[in-house]
Design an enzyme around this catalytic site. Sequence first.
Site, PDB file in Angstrom:
ATOM      1  N   GLY A  14       0.814  -1.216   0.000  1.00 50.77           N
ATOM      2  CA  GLY A  14       0.000   0.000   0.000  1.00 50.77           C
ATOM      3  C   GLY A  14       0.846   1.264   0.000  1.00 50.77           C
ATOM      4  N   ASP A  34      -4.622   3.040   7.849  1.00 51.97           N
ATOM      5  CA  ASP A  34      -4.255   1.759   8.470  1.00 51.97           C
ATOM      6  C   ASP A  34      -4.769   1.768   9.909  1.00 51.97           C
ATOM      7  OD1 ASP A  34      -1.760  -0.385   7.544  1.00 51.97           O
ATOM      8  OD2 ASP A  34      -2.507  -0.499   9.610  1.00 51.97           O
ATOM      9  N   ARG A  39       2.394   2.450  12.687  1.00 55.11           N
ATOM     10  CA  ARG A  39       2.813   2.418  11.290  1.00 55.11           C
ATOM     11  C   ARG A  39       2.502   3.750  10.597  1.00 55.11           C
ATOM     12  NH1 ARG A  39       2.302  -3.200   7.782  1.00 55.11           N
ATOM     13  NH2 ARG A  39       4.525  -3.244   7.433  1.00 55.11           N
ATOM     14  N   ASN A 221       3.415 -15.933  -9.044  1.00 55.39           N
ATOM     15  CA  ASN A 221       4.268 -16.256  -7.885  1.00 55.39           C
ATOM     16  C   ASN A 221       4.631 -17.737  -7.855  1.00 55.39           C
ATOM     17  OD1 ASN A 221       4.563 -13.701  -7.000  1.00 55.39           O
ATOM     18  ND2 ASN A 221       3.333 -13.891  -5.147  1.00 55.39           N
ATOM     19  N   PHE A 223       5.019 -19.712 -10.449  1.00 57.59           N
ATOM     20  CA  PHE A 223       6.042 -19.951 -11.484  1.00 57.59           C
ATOM     21  C   PHE A 223       7.411 -19.435 -11.031  1.00 57.59           C
ATOM     22  CE2 PHE A 223       4.559 -21.262 -15.857  1.00 57.59           C
ATOM     23  CZ  PHE A 223       3.350 -21.787 -15.438  1.00 57.59           C
ATOM     24  N   CYS A 273       5.232 -13.918   0.647  1.00 55.79           N
ATOM     25  CA  CYS A 273       4.240 -14.303  -0.360  1.00 55.79           C
ATOM     26  C   CYS A 273       4.409 -15.633  -1.060  1.00 55.79           C
ATOM     27  CB  CYS A 273       4.127 -13.192  -1.388  1.00 55.79           C
ATOM     28  SG  CYS A 273       3.416 -11.724  -0.644  1.00 55.79           S
ATOM     29  N   LYS A 276       3.070 -18.604   0.986  1.00 54.38           N
ATOM     30  CA  LYS A 276       1.646 -18.362   1.274  1.00 54.38           C
ATOM     31  C   LYS A 276       0.802 -18.518   0.010  1.00 54.38           C
ATOM     32  CE  LYS A 276       0.532 -13.683   1.340  1.00 54.38           C
ATOM     33  NZ  LYS A 276      -0.394 -13.390   0.257  1.00 54.38           N
TER      34      LYS A 276
HETATM   35  P1  NAD Z   1       1.543  -5.700   5.302  1.00 50.75           P
HETATM   36  O1  NAD Z   1       1.259  -6.621   6.417  1.00 50.75           O
HETATM   37  O2  NAD Z   1       2.892  -5.053   5.206  1.00 50.75           O
HETATM   38  O3  NAD Z   1       0.470  -4.513   5.280  1.00 50.75           O
HETATM   39  C1  NAD Z   1      -0.895  -4.707   5.447  1.00 50.75           C
HETATM   40  C2  NAD Z   1      -1.429  -3.588   6.335  1.00 50.75           C
HETATM   41  O4  NAD Z   1      -2.864  -3.667   6.345  1.00 50.75           O
HETATM   42  C3  NAD Z   1      -0.983  -3.653   7.791  1.00 50.75           C
HETATM   43  O5  NAD Z   1      -0.290  -2.469   8.129  1.00 50.75           O
HETATM   44  C4  NAD Z   1      -2.295  -3.810   8.586  1.00 50.75           C
HETATM   45  O6  NAD Z   1      -2.291  -3.112   9.817  1.00 50.75           O
HETATM   46  C5  NAD Z   1      -3.289  -3.202   7.624  1.00 50.75           C
HETATM   47  N1  NAD Z   1      -4.689  -3.609   7.849  1.00 50.75           N
HETATM   48  C6  NAD Z   1      -5.183  -4.862   8.013  1.00 50.75           C
HETATM   49  N2  NAD Z   1      -6.523  -4.816   8.147  1.00 50.75           N
HETATM   50  C7  NAD Z   1      -6.892  -3.512   8.085  1.00 50.75           C
HETATM   51  C8  NAD Z   1      -8.136  -2.828   8.145  1.00 50.75           C
HETATM   52  N3  NAD Z   1      -9.279  -3.480   8.279  1.00 50.75           N
HETATM   53  N4  NAD Z   1      -8.139  -1.490   8.042  1.00 50.75           N
HETATM   54  C9  NAD Z   1      -6.991  -0.807   7.881  1.00 50.75           C
HETATM   55  N5  NAD Z   1      -5.783  -1.390   7.805  1.00 50.75           N
HETATM   56  C10 NAD Z   1      -5.730  -2.735   7.896  1.00 50.75           C
HETATM   57  O7  NAD Z   1       1.249  -6.524   3.967  1.00 50.75           O
HETATM   58  P2  NAD Z   1       1.882  -6.278   2.514  1.00 50.75           P
HETATM   59  O8  NAD Z   1       3.221  -6.941   2.419  1.00 50.75           O
HETATM   60  O9  NAD Z   1       1.738  -4.846   2.151  1.00 50.75           O
HETATM   61  O10 NAD Z   1       0.897  -7.162   1.631  1.00 50.75           O
HETATM   62  C11 NAD Z   1      -0.436  -6.741   1.389  1.00 50.75           C
HETATM   63  C12 NAD Z   1      -1.028  -7.635   0.302  1.00 50.75           C
HETATM   64  O11 NAD Z   1      -0.285  -7.455  -0.912  1.00 50.75           O
HETATM   65  C13 NAD Z   1      -0.965  -9.127   0.599  1.00 50.75           C
HETATM   66  O12 NAD Z   1      -2.115  -9.731   0.070  1.00 50.75           O
HETATM   67  C14 NAD Z   1       0.241  -9.605  -0.172  1.00 50.75           C
HETATM   68  O13 NAD Z   1       0.128 -10.949  -0.565  1.00 50.75           O
HETATM   69  C15 NAD Z   1       0.218  -8.709  -1.387  1.00 50.75           C
HETATM   70  N6  NAD Z   1       1.529  -8.463  -2.008  1.00 50.75           N
HETATM   71  C16 NAD Z   1       2.619  -8.209  -1.242  1.00 50.75           C
HETATM   72  C17 NAD Z   1       3.844  -7.925  -1.851  1.00 50.75           C
HETATM   73  C18 NAD Z   1       5.079  -7.643  -1.056  1.00 50.75           C
HETATM   74  O14 NAD Z   1       6.140  -7.520  -1.664  1.00 50.75           O
HETATM   75  N7  NAD Z   1       5.029  -7.534   0.248  1.00 50.75           N
HETATM   76  C19 NAD Z   1       3.917  -7.855  -3.246  1.00 50.75           C
HETATM   77  C20 NAD Z   1       2.768  -8.095  -3.994  1.00 50.75           C
HETATM   78  C21 NAD Z   1       1.574  -8.389  -3.364  1.00 50.75           C
HETATM   79  C1  UGA Z   2       8.012 -11.771  -5.052  1.00 51.08           C
HETATM   80  C2  UGA Z   2       7.838 -11.597  -6.562  1.00 51.08           C
HETATM   81  O1  UGA Z   2       9.125 -11.476  -7.179  1.00 51.08           O
HETATM   82  C3  UGA Z   2       7.005 -10.356  -6.869  1.00 51.08           C
HETATM   83  O2  UGA Z   2       6.758 -10.273  -8.280  1.00 51.08           O
HETATM   84  C4  UGA Z   2       5.665 -10.460  -6.124  1.00 51.08           C
HETATM   85  O3  UGA Z   2       4.908  -9.277  -6.333  1.00 51.08           O
HETATM   86  C5  UGA Z   2       5.941 -10.623  -4.638  1.00 51.08           C
HETATM   87  O4  UGA Z   2       6.742 -11.807  -4.430  1.00 51.08           O
HETATM   88  C6  UGA Z   2       4.704 -10.817  -3.837  1.00 51.08           C
HETATM   89  O5  UGA Z   2       3.666 -11.203  -4.355  1.00 51.08           O
HETATM   90  O6  UGA Z   2       4.841 -10.595  -2.637  1.00 51.08           O
HETATM   91  P1  UGA Z   2       9.582 -10.711  -3.202  1.00 51.08           P
HETATM   92  O7  UGA Z   2       9.150 -11.879  -2.394  1.00 51.08           O
HETATM   93  O8  UGA Z   2       9.493  -9.370  -2.608  1.00 51.08           O
HETATM   94  O9  UGA Z   2       8.767 -10.658  -4.572  1.00 51.08           O
HETATM   95  O10 UGA Z   2      11.113 -10.898  -3.634  1.00 51.08           O
HETATM   96  P2  UGA Z   2      11.828 -11.843  -4.710  1.00 51.08           P
HETATM   97  O11 UGA Z   2      12.882 -11.055  -5.365  1.00 51.08           O
HETATM   98  O12 UGA Z   2      10.876 -12.538  -5.579  1.00 51.08           O
HETATM   99  O13 UGA Z   2      12.561 -12.906  -3.789  1.00 51.08           O
HETATM  100  C7  UGA Z   2      11.827 -13.873  -3.059  1.00 51.08           C
HETATM  101  C8  UGA Z   2      12.787 -14.857  -2.438  1.00 51.08           C
HETATM  102  O14 UGA Z   2      13.379 -15.674  -3.440  1.00 51.08           O
HETATM  103  C9  UGA Z   2      13.952 -14.202  -1.691  1.00 51.08           C
HETATM  104  O15 UGA Z   2      14.221 -14.919  -0.519  1.00 51.08           O
HETATM  105  C10 UGA Z   2      15.091 -14.295  -2.678  1.00 51.08           C
HETATM  106  O16 UGA Z   2      16.339 -14.283  -2.060  1.00 51.08           O
HETATM  107  C11 UGA Z   2      14.794 -15.630  -3.319  1.00 51.08           C
HETATM  108  N1  UGA Z   2      15.375 -15.781  -4.675  1.00 51.08           N
HETATM  109  C12 UGA Z   2      15.004 -14.956  -5.678  1.00 51.08           C
HETATM  110  C13 UGA Z   2      16.285 -16.804  -4.903  1.00 51.08           C
HETATM  111  O17 UGA Z   2      16.634 -17.580  -4.000  1.00 51.08           O
HETATM  112  N2  UGA Z   2      16.802 -16.951  -6.160  1.00 51.08           N
HETATM  113  C14 UGA Z   2      16.434 -16.137  -7.196  1.00 51.08           C
HETATM  114  O18 UGA Z   2      16.942 -16.337  -8.321  1.00 51.08           O
HETATM  115  C15 UGA Z   2      15.518 -15.113  -6.945  1.00 51.08           C
END
Ligand code: NAD
Ligand code: UGA
Length: 460
Positions: A14, A34, A39, A221, A223, A273, A276
């Site tokens: 976000g 949030d 945060r 993810n 793949f 991710c 999960k």
């Molecule tokens: P996060 O835990 O860092 O952030 C989520 C936030 O939502 C928290 O701060 C929490 O307090 C807040 N929240 C929860 N319920 C709430 C509510 N009812 N009202 C207001 N705030 C609320 O999670 P994130 O890493 O940002 O991931 C969010 C989503 O995006 C997940 O579904 C994740 O799978 C997806 N995603 C994450 C990444 C990544 O790199 N972290 C990348 C792509 C997609």
């Molecule tokens: C991953 C995807 O790359 C994003 O496209 C996606 O949006 C995100 O998940 C998500 O849905 O949360 P992220 O987990 O932030 O992103 O980071 P990555 O660079 O994918 O690395 C994930 C893990 O794989 C790390 O522990 C990294 O060290 C490991 N990795 C990555 C390897 O061991 N080898 C590689 O070649 C690449």
Amino acid sequence: MIKTITCIGAGYVGGPTMAVMALKNPGIKFHIVDINQARIDAWMSDDLPIYEPGLDEVVKQTRGKNLFFSTDVAGAIKEGNMIFISVNTPTKKYGVGKGRAADLKFVELCARQIAQFAEEDKIVVEKSTLPVRTAQSIKKILSSTSNGHSFQVLSNPEFLAEGTAIDDLMKPDRVLIGGDQNEKGQKAISELVNVYSSWVPRENIITTNIWSSELSKLTANAFLAQRISSVNAISALCEATGADVEEVAYAIGTDSRIGPKFLKSSVGFGGSCFQKDILNLVYLCEFFGLHEVARYWEQVVSMNDYQKTRFASKIITTLFNTVSGKKIAFLGWAFKKDTNDTRESAAIYVADQLMNDEADISVYDPQVEEARMYKDMEELETRTMDRNKKQLSMTEDPYEACKDAHAIAVLTEWDEFKDLDWQRIYANMKKPAFLFDGRLILDRKALSDIGFEVYTIGKG
Ligand code: NAD
Ligand code: UGA
């Protein structure tokens, strides 16, 4: 015409996503809310809650102009014409689907809040990663609990990776938007396309039906993680046969059909991710009776667990079959470099296994805080906090972490580890001094020349 965009959830997705959107759309107001006050306070301070290269700059340019943070969820819902749901969707820890299904309680609560506080029609955008067909549940909640307003639900999954989030957002390979295949759905899609078009070329914005969009995120993810598990499976075979996993990865990656990216062998993938989302995919397959498909994807996670266990076991067997009372230095705790995120980091599981064998671990990580590390261990529920504190510590100095250690394990690929004074580290370690590179970042030959006994993942 969109004037205000609200985002519920100020996390790793976000925060950066809205900050970049705000930078590229100065005419639109962005309000991120949030429930976590700490945060939000951090987002409003100079010390942002997440470490991400380039993020400070983007936030500085937008905060207080067209980007705002608060805990006023109701107010933000009222004012937003478009509302992104970007809350966490962790693996369920209880009841039906425990350990596999996504826990959608936070998403459901958002939908209920939107229905309760909306005073006009809204476009609701799923930014969180969700099981396919979640939009159906969101629509049902919205339509059955709202006060007569109508809602369009879009799916717009996020593909950014942590550590490169700002680059990924500035120049995405593609943006994916799914919506209903009717006039209202198409209109909602075009509103969101307009927001992205201010910086993303139109041909890079893919529009699909809503279920394809939801499923594409889980598939992407799966793949990506599958490639890592594949190369990690080969790393074990490399070690057994004298092949070199980097040479093999290069050799296969030059085939344009395979491609060179995401073939870096490691101690195992971490992050919030991959695991999960695959478990979620497995659960969905089982739900639809596709048991063979479920088993296929499940293996990606099993191979990752095997890799973490294999690395820890290698440390124990190399150190003459016991690490009891021995100091092991960990370089890195984050799940990858350039982030302070430790969720599902391989380091946690390697530490746990070594601590079961009574090792004392000293950790250095340039971004992770000690309290976070202890929380990670606490969440494993393997031992008491007292025990964790006795066996595990963190230091702010890598040389201190390695002093008097029997072995060093590299768990995160931070660039700075390459530039450490390895002669000095060697001089202050117990002999023989072992080094286990789980990230393929160190110069094996140079370290062997210094005197280290080096094990590098995937090198026979
Ligand atoms: P996060 O835990 O860092 O952030 C989520 C936030 O939502 C928290 O701060 C929490 O307090 C807040 N929240 C929860 N319920 C709430 C509510 N009812 N009202 C207001 N705030 C609320 O999670 P994130 O890493 O940002 O991931 C969010 C989503 O995006 C997940 O579904 C994740 O799978 C997806 N995603 C994450 C990444 C990544 O790199 N972290 C990348 C792509 C997609
Ligand atoms: C991953 C995807 O790359 C994003 O496209 C996606 O949006 C995100 O998940 C998500 O849905 O949360 P992220 O987990 O932030 O992103 O980071 P990555 O660079 O994918 O690395 C994930 C893990 O794989 C790390 O522990 C990294 O060290 C490991 N990795 C990555 C390897 O061991 N080898 C590689 O070649 C690449």
